[in-house]
Scaffold this active site. Structure first.
Site, PDB file in Angstrom:
ATOM      1  N   ASP A 120       0.815  -1.220   0.000  1.00 51.48           N
ATOM      2  CA  ASP A 120       0.000   0.000   0.000  1.00 51.48           C
ATOM      3  C   ASP A 120       0.848   1.271   0.000  1.00 51.48           C
ATOM      4  O   ASP A 120       0.483   2.282   0.586  1.00 51.48           O
ATOM      5  CB  ASP A 120      -0.955   0.014   1.208  1.00 51.48           C
ATOM      6  CG  ASP A 120      -1.948  -1.140   1.164  1.00 51.48           C
ATOM      7  OD1 ASP A 120      -2.399  -1.477   0.058  1.00 51.48           O
ATOM      8  OD2 ASP A 120      -2.262  -1.697   2.227  1.00 51.48           O
ATOM      9  N   GLU A 121       2.004   1.204  -0.665  1.00 47.12           N
ATOM     10  CA  GLU A 121       2.863   2.392  -0.752  1.00 47.12           C
ATOM     11  C   GLU A 121       2.543   3.260  -1.964  1.00 47.12           C
ATOM     12  O   GLU A 121       3.150   4.309  -2.159  1.00 47.12           O
ATOM     13  CB  GLU A 121       4.354   2.007  -0.828  1.00 47.12           C
ATOM     14  CG  GLU A 121       4.886   1.196   0.331  1.00 47.12           C
ATOM     15  CD  GLU A 121       4.881  -0.302   0.036  1.00 47.12           C
ATOM     16  OE1 GLU A 121       5.622  -1.028   0.701  1.00 47.12           O
ATOM     17  OE2 GLU A 121       4.139  -0.721  -0.866  1.00 47.12           O
ATOM     18  N   GLY A 122       1.615   2.798  -2.804  1.00 45.94           N
ATOM     19  CA  GLY A 122       1.294   3.547  -4.016  1.00 45.94           C
ATOM     20  C   GLY A 122       1.989   3.016  -5.246  1.00 45.94           C
ATOM     21  O   GLY A 122       2.194   3.752  -6.221  1.00 45.94           O
ATOM     22  N   LYS A 123       2.369   1.723  -5.215  1.00 43.67           N
ATOM     23  CA  LYS A 123       3.070   1.127  -6.364  1.00 43.67           C
ATOM     24  C   LYS A 123       2.232   1.199  -7.634  1.00 43.67           C
ATOM     25  O   LYS A 123       2.770   1.366  -8.731  1.00 43.67           O
ATOM     26  CB  LYS A 123       3.419  -0.338  -6.072  1.00 43.67           C
ATOM     27  CG  LYS A 123       4.403  -0.546  -4.937  1.00 43.67           C
ATOM     28  CD  LYS A 123       4.787  -2.019  -4.806  1.00 43.67           C
ATOM     29  CE  LYS A 123       3.620  -2.936  -4.505  1.00 43.67           C
ATOM     30  NZ  LYS A 123       2.969  -2.643  -3.192  1.00 43.67           N
ATOM     31  N   GLY A 124       0.910   1.062  -7.481  1.00 46.27           N
ATOM     32  CA  GLY A 124       0.042   1.064  -8.656  1.00 46.27           C
ATOM     33  C   GLY A 124       0.173   2.336  -9.469  1.00 46.27           C
ATOM     34  O   GLY A 124       0.205   2.299 -10.705  1.00 46.27           O
ATOM     35  N   THR A 168      -5.971 -13.246   3.953  1.00 47.61           N
ATOM     36  CA  THR A 168      -7.139 -12.758   3.221  1.00 47.61           C
ATOM     37  C   THR A 168      -8.136 -13.875   2.925  1.00 47.61           C
ATOM     38  O   THR A 168      -9.207 -13.620   2.380  1.00 47.61           O
ATOM     39  CB  THR A 168      -6.711 -12.114   1.888  1.00 47.61           C
ATOM     40  OG1 THR A 168      -5.944 -13.059   1.130  1.00 47.61           O
ATOM     41  CG2 THR A 168      -5.892 -10.855   2.138  1.00 47.61           C
ATOM     42  N   THR A 195       3.469 -12.698   3.588  1.00 52.38           N
ATOM     43  CA  THR A 195       2.739 -13.381   2.532  1.00 52.38           C
ATOM     44  C   THR A 195       3.440 -14.707   2.233  1.00 52.38           C
ATOM     45  O   THR A 195       4.412 -15.064   2.902  1.00 52.38           O
ATOM     46  CB  THR A 195       2.633 -12.489   1.277  1.00 52.38           C
ATOM     47  OG1 THR A 195       1.706 -13.079   0.363  1.00 52.38           O
ATOM     48  CG2 THR A 195       3.982 -12.289   0.607  1.00 52.38           C
ATOM     49  N   GLY A 232      -3.018  -6.337  -4.996  1.00 53.56           N
ATOM     50  CA  GLY A 232      -3.369  -5.696  -6.244  1.00 53.56           C
ATOM     51  C   GLY A 232      -3.262  -4.191  -6.140  1.00 53.56           C
ATOM     52  O   GLY A 232      -2.804  -3.660  -5.131  1.00 53.56           O
ATOM     53  N   HIS A 233      -3.666  -3.550  -7.203  1.00 53.90           N
ATOM     54  CA  HIS A 233      -3.555  -2.097  -7.270  1.00 53.90           C
ATOM     55  C   HIS A 233      -4.877  -1.503  -7.737  1.00 53.90           C
ATOM     56  O   HIS A 233      -5.606  -2.126  -8.505  1.00 53.90           O
ATOM     57  CB  HIS A 233      -2.457  -1.687  -8.264  1.00 53.90           C
ATOM     58  CG  HIS A 233      -1.112  -2.242  -7.945  1.00 53.90           C
ATOM     59  ND1 HIS A 233      -0.256  -2.761  -8.907  1.00 53.90           N
ATOM     60  CD2 HIS A 233      -0.464  -2.387  -6.773  1.00 53.90           C
ATOM     61  CE1 HIS A 233       0.856  -3.186  -8.326  1.00 53.90           C
ATOM     62  NE2 HIS A 233       0.740  -2.963  -7.038  1.00 53.90           N
ATOM     63  N   ASN A 258      -4.805 -11.831  -3.544  1.00 53.62           N
ATOM     64  CA  ASN A 258      -4.751 -11.237  -2.206  1.00 53.62           C
ATOM     65  C   ASN A 258      -4.052  -9.890  -2.246  1.00 53.62           C
ATOM     66  O   ASN A 258      -3.923  -9.214  -1.223  1.00 53.62           O
ATOM     67  CB  ASN A 258      -4.015 -12.160  -1.232  1.00 53.62           C
ATOM     68  CG  ASN A 258      -2.572 -12.411  -1.649  1.00 53.62           C
ATOM     69  OD1 ASN A 258      -2.236 -12.342  -2.828  1.00 53.62           O
ATOM     70  ND2 ASN A 258      -1.720 -12.737  -0.699  1.00 53.62           N
ATOM     71  N   GLN A 318       2.427  -6.599  -3.045  1.00 54.02           N
ATOM     72  CA  GLN A 318       2.799  -6.564  -1.624  1.00 54.02           C
ATOM     73  C   GLN A 318       4.119  -5.804  -1.444  1.00 54.02           C
ATOM     74  O   GLN A 318       4.333  -4.829  -2.144  1.00 54.02           O
ATOM     75  CB  GLN A 318       2.860  -7.990  -1.057  1.00 54.02           C
ATOM     76  CG  GLN A 318       1.494  -8.637  -1.000  1.00 54.02           C
ATOM     77  CD  GLN A 318       1.441  -9.986  -1.683  1.00 54.02           C
ATOM     78  OE1 GLN A 318       2.297 -10.376  -2.462  1.00 54.02           O
ATOM     79  NE2 GLN A 318       0.407 -10.726  -1.396  1.00 54.02           N
TER      80      GLN A 318
END
Length: 260
Positions: free
Chosen positions: A13-17, A128, A238, A40-41, A38, A223
């Site tokens: 959730d660092e903003g990779k997407g 998840t 994970t 995604g972006h 489990n 992740q």
């Protein structure tokens, strides 16, 4: 950028997407190399929100080849649902490739995931419950079913029969819950097989070929490092390796070809 990878250095959730979506504009090929649905972006483009769980972020660009690599575990039902959702929003999926070596998440993997968390009680890991860990466990136990197996009905029938005999015994004697019907799963997954058959390829070969052809290849991490099975905050991690080394293993591209 001949080859480059985007990885998280924390817990996801660092903003990779956003970064992948930005860099994908410069790339020819985008490869997802580990994890399952489990992770995604979410990418917002042209006023629309796209929740990507298995499809690489480059899928929003019709001219990009998008690869689901051998290190990914694939729930075909979820993948088809995601593909159909993209098509409804006007996104073309013609250049998607799925590795023959990617492992398939089966209904019993999800059930095991759920039952294990119940048994842990107050010591739950926080999975998840999508069957990711049990699928990777079967991979390591050398009893997994791969996408290539799913494409061959005879092999799939044999592997599914053997696996269900073992899993149903486990559900009855250990988890004390209902098992699964062979014919029901068989028919459902044979339908899945036909839906994705046109995308299935030897992606380890094609990924390296694209690099040799001088195409720009972007590796999309899911992740992050602190969730790495070996190097993260174990056991709260994970079931794969969301690190640079994991990108190599999960795509079939050697480290000498990784540049940025």
């Amino acid at each position: 950028m001949a080859t480059a990878m985007v990885l998280g250095t924390q817990w996801g959730d660092e903003g990779k997407g956003k970064i992948v979506d930005y860099l994908a504009q410069q790339a020819d090929v985008v490869i997802r190399s580990q994890g399952g649905n489990n992770a995604g972006h979410t990418v917002v483009a042209d006023g629309q929100s796209f929740a990507l769980r298995l499809l690489p972020s480059g899928i929003l660009f019709s001219d990009k080849t998008c690869i689901i690599g051998n290190g990914v575990v694939v729930n075909p039902g979820v993948l088809i649902e995601e593909i159909d959702g993209m098509v409804k929003k006007g996104i073309q999926i013609s250049k998607l490739e799925i590795s023959t070596r990617a492992h398939v998440i089966m209904p019993y993997h999800i059930r095991i995931d759920e039952e294990d968390e119940k048994l842990r009680g107050d010591n739950q890991i926080g999975t998840t419950r999508n069957g990711i860990g049990p699928c990777y466990a079967d991979k390591v136990n050398r009893m997994g079913i791969r996408i290539g197996d799913l494409m061959d009905e005879k092999i799939f029938r044999q592997k599914l029969k053997l696996n269900l005999e073992l899993k149903n015994r486990l559900f009855k004697t250990y988890y004390n819950c209902k098992g699964f019907d062979y014919d029901e799963i068989l028919q459902r997954y044979l339908v899945f097989a036909e839906r994705i058959r046109g995308y299935v390829k030897d992606t380890e070969y094609s990924a390296n070929l694209y690099i040799e052809q001088g195409k720009k290849v972007l590796f999309e991490g899911a992740q992050a490092t602190m969730l790495d099975l070996d190097h993260g905050t174990y056991p709260f991690v994970t079931s794969s390796n969301p690190t640079a080394g994991g990108a190599c293993v999960g795509s079939g591209v050697g480290p000498r070809r990784m540049q940025k």
